[in-house]
Motif scaffolding. Sequence first.
Motif, PDB file in Angstrom:
ATOM      1  N   ASP A 171       0.158   5.560   0.764  1.00  0.00           N
ATOM      2  CA  ASP A 171      -0.798   6.528   1.282  1.00  0.00           C
ATOM      3  C   ASP A 171      -0.603   7.887   0.623  1.00  0.00           C
ATOM      4  O   ASP A 171       0.531   8.320   0.404  1.00  0.00           O
ATOM      5  CB  ASP A 171      -0.623   6.692   2.794  1.00  0.00           C
ATOM      6  CG  ASP A 171      -0.946   5.419   3.557  1.00  0.00           C
ATOM      7  OD1 ASP A 171      -0.414   5.257   4.673  1.00  0.00           O
ATOM      8  OD2 ASP A 171      -1.702   4.581   3.050  1.00  0.00           O
ATOM      9  N   TRP A 231       0.840  -1.207   0.000  1.00  0.00           N
ATOM     10  CA  TRP A 231       0.000   0.000   0.000  1.00  0.00           C
ATOM     11  C   TRP A 231       0.869   1.248   0.000  1.00  0.00           C
ATOM     12  O   TRP A 231       1.947   1.264   0.600  1.00  0.00           O
ATOM     13  CB  TRP A 231      -0.860   0.056   1.260  1.00  0.00           C
ATOM     14  CG  TRP A 231      -1.971  -0.937   1.355  1.00  0.00           C
ATOM     15  CD1 TRP A 231      -1.921  -2.179   1.935  1.00  0.00           C
ATOM     16  CD2 TRP A 231      -3.318  -0.773   0.895  1.00  0.00           C
ATOM     17  NE1 TRP A 231      -3.140  -2.794   1.858  1.00  0.00           N
ATOM     18  CE2 TRP A 231      -4.023  -1.943   1.221  1.00  0.00           C
ATOM     19  CE3 TRP A 231      -3.978   0.259   0.229  1.00  0.00           C
ATOM     20  CZ2 TRP A 231      -5.376  -2.121   0.917  1.00  0.00           C
ATOM     21  CZ3 TRP A 231      -5.324   0.086  -0.068  1.00  0.00           C
ATOM     22  CH2 TRP A 231      -6.009  -1.093   0.271  1.00  0.00           C
ATOM     23  N   LYS A 251      -5.670   5.915  -0.883  1.00  0.00           N
ATOM     24  CA  LYS A 251      -4.724   4.816  -0.713  1.00  0.00           C
ATOM     25  C   LYS A 251      -4.568   4.099  -2.051  1.00  0.00           C
ATOM     26  O   LYS A 251      -5.530   3.964  -2.811  1.00  0.00           O
ATOM     27  CB  LYS A 251      -5.185   3.839   0.374  1.00  0.00           C
ATOM     28  CG  LYS A 251      -5.188   4.456   1.767  1.00  0.00           C
ATOM     29  CD  LYS A 251      -5.546   3.450   2.826  1.00  0.00           C
ATOM     30  CE  LYS A 251      -4.435   2.464   3.107  1.00  0.00           C
ATOM     31  NZ  LYS A 251      -3.247   3.083   3.739  1.00  0.00           N
TER      32      LYS A 251
END
Length: 391
Positions: A199, A197, A216
Amino acid sequence: MGTCFSDFQGRLTIRFASSNGSNENADHPATTLSSNAEDSSTSQDNVIASPRLQYRSDPTNATLLTFHILQVTDIHLGEAPDTDWGPEQDRKTWSVLDAVINAENPDLIVLSGDQLTANNVDANATVYYQALADHLNRHNVPWAMTFGNHDDSDLERDGTTYPAKTSREELLRTHQQYRLSLSQRGPINVTGVSNYWLDVYLPDNDHDEESVLGAKIVFFDSGGGSIETQVDQSQIQWFSETKPPHHHSQDSSPTDVPVVAFQHIPSTIEQFRYRDGQCSGLSEDDGVAPLTYDAGIVEVLRDAGNVQFLAVGHDHGNGYCCHHGNSTLHLCYGRHSGYGGYGGWDKGARVYRLLVDATSRQFLGWSSHVRLESGEIVDEYDPMQMSVKRI
């Protein structure tokens, strides 16, 4: 100096600012670090300091905040290195990247697989990954990558195949040496390497006690090469356990954190096939070449409720986006970005523009287009003009 804070999943983020609180990287508001690879300083914990991804004021509309993602896919460096035409097509690929990056000034570059044609590369695969990183660094834009099926495919020589001499892990580590690289090694217990991931934050304001997530980005390793060409249940479980919550809001402007997703290979023929009335863009390849197993990835993303799109590459002659049923999810192909690999279609890159209201700081939606090497904009796609049911 750096200040540290954690997002809702507890991962550590390092934000760098100058002594007066302003971003050091003035030309790229979405980042806070310069791009000198040789100056990849580390913290006391030996972690390379990474740029902070952040929305910026829209230069054409003061009421909006925007975050632009440039998807570069299937550049296929390293083909036929012992010929004249092989290195020449790599040089032409650098020109494509320069043209689209300079025209778009993105906040993040996503390399969505097949950066390399390992079929033609012996023991020097990392040299091509270094050359790509060095070239991207000149543009002072952060990048992140996921792997394709050719990045560590078997070496083919004189009619015989040999296992790739450079692993996904080695290629990833090559890019992680660069400060502007945001590529990560995913959890060991999840199939593949490039599952992770990133951000994206809203700009800080006087009302925020801590930084606020604005989006995200999730990357899936869709395999191929040294591993099975699939997305499997371990990746589905990882996504389900780490995704941001969806509040099933009935409001037309929900406060959920939007999610966008990238992987290299499309899931199924049925899901990614071009459908009149639902799809828009280039559709000239010989259909869809899908995963051998997809574990229901598209259904999982659809049911999450706040995933905006899943973007892929792989099929060089496809460059379209489609609305996936009656949901928030859209399925997109990038544009063949390099002169390596098959196909003579015009080269370029797909751009995704995420939009937030500058006052309410609520996510408004996204739009997309393809920027060609020539500078022309084609294949525009705007889900905000569609009637989309929020689940």
